[in-house]
Design a protein around this motif. Sequence first.
Motif, PDB file in Angstrom:
ATOM      1  N   ASN A  85       0.797  -1.270   0.061  1.00 17.36           N
ATOM      2  CA  ASN A  85      -0.016   0.077  -0.091  1.00 17.36           C
ATOM      3  C   ASN A  85       0.730   1.184  -0.191  1.00 17.36           C
ATOM      4  OD1 ASN A  85       1.051   0.096   2.677  1.00 17.36           O
ATOM      5  ND2 ASN A  85      -0.864  -0.449   3.524  1.00 17.36           N
ATOM      6  N   ASP A  86       0.225   2.359  -0.294  1.00 18.83           N
ATOM      7  CA  ASP A  86       1.104   3.781  -0.546  1.00 18.83           C
ATOM      8  C   ASP A  86       0.639   4.512   0.719  1.00 18.83           C
ATOM      9  OD1 ASP A  86       2.148   2.907  -2.850  1.00 18.83           O
ATOM     10  OD2 ASP A  86       0.590   3.747  -3.906  1.00 18.83           O
ATOM     11  N   THR A  95       7.532   6.655   7.040  1.00 21.03           N
ATOM     12  CA  THR A  95       8.273   5.989   5.713  1.00 21.03           C
ATOM     13  C   THR A  95       8.928   7.015   4.935  1.00 21.03           C
ATOM     14  OG1 THR A  95       6.192   6.748   4.820  1.00 21.03           O
ATOM     15  CG2 THR A  95       6.392   4.325   5.505  1.00 21.03           C
TER      16      THR A  95
END
Length: 89
Positions: A24-25, A40
Amino acid sequence: MKRSVNGWFATLTFEHQPVPLPANDLPCIDVGVTTFAKFTDGTEIPNPRIYQNSQAKLRRRKRRVARRKKGSPAETQGSQAGAKGSPAY
């Protein structure tokens, strides 16, 4: 089943095929010990080290009380302040 000095114990074994999680982003936060949080994008929040800082303050207060005359009102007041964590006057 196994009998030990402390009592009975059961040992279980099983096979498991791990399933990878979907990619996922979404931004993720990793909370750790050396750094408080790491995102991240690479930014890090340092660990505040609350326990170590409070121990240093307590160490200084105890040294200050140790220099006072034993049994004096100032020593009693200082030792109570060190126990409470408030500054000694």
